[in-house]
Design a protein around this motif. Structure first.
Motif, PDB file in Angstrom:
ATOM      1  N   VAL A  38       3.479   5.202  21.809  1.00  0.00           N
ATOM      2  CA  VAL A  38       3.590   4.829  20.605  1.00  0.00           C
ATOM      3  C   VAL A  38       3.771   6.098  19.395  1.00  0.00           C
ATOM      4  O   VAL A  38       4.617   5.908  18.636  1.00  0.00           O
ATOM      5  CB  VAL A  38       2.014   4.318  20.246  1.00  0.00           C
ATOM      6  N   TYR A  39       3.216   7.243  19.811  1.00  0.00           N
ATOM      7  CA  TYR A  39       3.522   8.352  18.911  1.00  0.00           C
ATOM      8  C   TYR A  39       4.876   8.816  18.857  1.00  0.00           C
ATOM      9  O   TYR A  39       5.628   8.947  18.091  1.00  0.00           O
ATOM     10  CB  TYR A  39       2.507   9.679  19.491  1.00  0.00           C
ATOM     11  N   ALA A  40       5.521   8.755  20.195  1.00  0.00           N
ATOM     12  CA  ALA A  40       7.046   9.015  20.378  1.00  0.00           C
ATOM     13  C   ALA A  40       7.787   7.915  19.562  1.00  0.00           C
ATOM     14  O   ALA A  40       8.886   8.327  18.794  1.00  0.00           O
ATOM     15  CB  ALA A  40       7.514   9.076  21.437  1.00  0.00           C
ATOM     16  N   VAL A  46      10.428   7.530  11.967  1.00  0.00           N
ATOM     17  CA  VAL A  46      10.567   8.310  10.858  1.00  0.00           C
ATOM     18  C   VAL A  46      11.568   9.396  10.802  1.00  0.00           C
ATOM     19  O   VAL A  46      12.136   9.332   9.880  1.00  0.00           O
ATOM     20  CB  VAL A  46       9.098   9.026  10.934  1.00  0.00           C
ATOM     21  N   LEU A  47      12.004   9.856  11.875  1.00  0.00           N
ATOM     22  CA  LEU A  47      13.010  10.992  11.870  1.00  0.00           C
ATOM     23  C   LEU A  47      14.133  10.056  11.688  1.00  0.00           C
ATOM     24  O   LEU A  47      15.443  10.476  11.034  1.00  0.00           O
ATOM     25  CB  LEU A  47      13.241  11.674  13.358  1.00  0.00           C
ATOM     26  N   SER A  48      14.541   8.922  12.344  1.00  0.00           N
ATOM     27  CA  SER A  48      15.953   8.116  12.077  1.00  0.00           C
ATOM     28  C   SER A  48      15.939   7.608  10.709  1.00  0.00           C
ATOM     29  O   SER A  48      17.013   7.598  10.270  1.00  0.00           O
ATOM     30  CB  SER A  48      15.826   6.989  13.085  1.00  0.00           C
ATOM     31  N   LEU A  49      14.882   7.053  10.104  1.00  0.00           N
ATOM     32  CA  LEU A  49      14.903   6.487   8.541  1.00  0.00           C
ATOM     33  C   LEU A  49      15.038   7.668   7.754  1.00  0.00           C
ATOM     34  O   LEU A  49      14.714   7.347   6.477  1.00  0.00           O
ATOM     35  CB  LEU A  49      13.938   5.481   8.414  1.00  0.00           C
ATOM     36  N   ALA A  50      14.793   8.668   7.944  1.00  0.00           N
ATOM     37  CA  ALA A  50      14.433  10.091   6.920  1.00  0.00           C
ATOM     38  C   ALA A  50      15.658  10.184   5.898  1.00  0.00           C
ATOM     39  O   ALA A  50      15.224  10.432   4.751  1.00  0.00           O
ATOM     40  CB  ALA A  50      14.146  11.229   7.714  1.00  0.00           C
ATOM     41  N   ASP A  51      16.742   9.721   6.356  1.00  0.00           N
ATOM     42  CA  ASP A  51      17.859  10.002   5.197  1.00  0.00           C
ATOM     43  C   ASP A  51      18.255   8.605   4.455  1.00  0.00           C
ATOM     44  O   ASP A  51      19.093   8.714   3.533  1.00  0.00           O
ATOM     45  CB  ASP A  51      19.131  10.317   6.105  1.00  0.00           C
ATOM     46  N   LEU A  59       6.155   8.285   3.978  1.00  0.00           N
ATOM     47  CA  LEU A  59       4.733   8.486   4.177  1.00  0.00           C
ATOM     48  C   LEU A  59       3.914   7.457   5.021  1.00  0.00           C
ATOM     49  O   LEU A  59       3.175   7.309   5.529  1.00  0.00           O
ATOM     50  CB  LEU A  59       4.118   8.970   2.912  1.00  0.00           C
ATOM     51  N   TRP A  60       4.300   6.102   4.295  1.00  0.00           N
ATOM     52  CA  TRP A  60       3.550   4.882   4.778  1.00  0.00           C
ATOM     53  C   TRP A  60       4.124   4.407   5.943  1.00  0.00           C
ATOM     54  O   TRP A  60       3.172   4.216   6.977  1.00  0.00           O
ATOM     55  CB  TRP A  60       4.028   3.658   3.720  1.00  0.00           C
ATOM     56  N   LEU A  61       5.209   4.967   6.606  1.00  0.00           N
ATOM     57  CA  LEU A  61       5.742   4.737   7.889  1.00  0.00           C
ATOM     58  C   LEU A  61       4.814   5.659   8.739  1.00  0.00           C
ATOM     59  O   LEU A  61       4.419   5.258   9.710  1.00  0.00           O
ATOM     60  CB  LEU A  61       7.201   4.738   7.931  1.00  0.00           C
ATOM     61  N   ALA A  62       4.884   6.993   8.393  1.00  0.00           N
ATOM     62  CA  ALA A  62       3.977   7.718   9.357  1.00  0.00           C
ATOM     63  C   ALA A  62       2.568   7.548   9.210  1.00  0.00           C
ATOM     64  O   ALA A  62       1.957   7.838  10.204  1.00  0.00           O
ATOM     65  CB  ALA A  62       4.341   9.269   8.572  1.00  0.00           C
ATOM     66  N   ILE A  66      -2.254   6.760  12.000  1.00  0.00           N
ATOM     67  CA  ILE A  66      -3.542   6.624  11.811  1.00  0.00           C
ATOM     68  C   ILE A  66      -4.279   5.438  12.699  1.00  0.00           C
ATOM     69  O   ILE A  66      -5.227   6.124  13.276  1.00  0.00           O
ATOM     70  CB  ILE A  66      -3.941   6.737  10.181  1.00  0.00           C
ATOM     71  N   PRO A  67      -4.125   4.486  12.759  1.00  0.00           N
ATOM     72  CA  PRO A  67      -4.694   3.481  13.220  1.00  0.00           C
ATOM     73  C   PRO A  67      -4.703   3.502  14.900  1.00  0.00           C
ATOM     74  O   PRO A  67      -5.781   3.555  15.610  1.00  0.00           O
ATOM     75  CB  PRO A  67      -4.033   1.957  13.091  1.00  0.00           C
ATOM     76  N   PHE A  68      -3.475   4.121  15.548  1.00  0.00           N
ATOM     77  CA  PHE A  68      -3.577   4.643  16.650  1.00  0.00           C
ATOM     78  C   PHE A  68      -4.480   5.468  17.300  1.00  0.00           C
ATOM     79  O   PHE A  68      -4.918   5.848  18.188  1.00  0.00           O
ATOM     80  CB  PHE A  68      -2.116   4.798  17.282  1.00  0.00           C
ATOM     81  N   VAL A  69      -4.629   6.763  16.118  1.00  0.00           N
ATOM     82  CA  VAL A  69      -5.232   7.867  16.344  1.00  0.00           C
ATOM     83  C   VAL A  69      -6.821   7.451  16.600  1.00  0.00           C
ATOM     84  O   VAL A  69      -7.555   7.838  17.189  1.00  0.00           O
ATOM     85  CB  VAL A  69      -5.091   9.033  15.288  1.00  0.00           C
TER      86      VAL A  69
END
Length: 152
Positions: A38-40, A46-51, A59-62, A66-69
């Motif tokens: 899930v973390y991966a 996030v990395l793919s959609l950063a541009d 930020l909302w996507l990242a 939090i719920p998984f943590v």
């Protein structure tokens, strides 16, 4: 069979049982592979959609992490805490460093069309999953080895 051969067989059986028990204990103590996956997946997204999306949306996507943590924390908080590895190989640290370098390299890849975003997501997910699971395997191996050394 002589008494010495029976003792050797019994000792071998006991060692095999202890080895299986230590592998089971280590597997039960560490974070599950599902959480690593899930973390991966979230980091790859996030990395793919950063541009292509705004910083607020990123930020909302990242924040989905939090719920998984929290789920991981509450599911593992009643378990016995694993003792730190006294003399580890630190191989897992090198895998973590390679993951940081891979993320830095992936940040340089600008993906704006759907095909390149998909390719970046697949590649980043594969790289992060491989590095995180290799780091977890190395840590598990060090824990088992440390347990064997402490038992002697």
């Amino acid at each position: 069979m002589t008494g010495e051969q029976v003792d050797k067989l019994t000792a071998a059986e006991l060692l095999a049982t202890a080895d299986r028990a230590s592998h089971t204990m280590v597997a039960a103590q560490g974070p599950t592979r599902i959480f690593l996956l899930v973390y991966a997946l979230i980091a790859s997204t996030v990395l793919s959609l950063a541009d292509v999306i705004s910083g607020t949306a990123l930020l909302w996507l990242a924040a989905l992490i939090i719920p998984f943590v929290l789920v991981q924390f509450f599911s593992t908080r009643n378990r016995v805490r694993a003792r730190p590895v006294l003399d580890g190989s630190a191989t897992y640290g090198w895998y973590f460093l390679m993951a940081i370098i891979a993320v830095s390299c992936l940040r340089m890849w600008t993906a704006v069309d759907p095909a390149s975003i998909g390719a970046k997501w697949i590649i980043s997910c594969f790289i992060l999953w491989q590095l995180l699971s290799a780091a977890q395997r190395a840590l598990d191996k060090d824990r088992v080895q440390d347990t064997r050394e402490q038992a002697v």
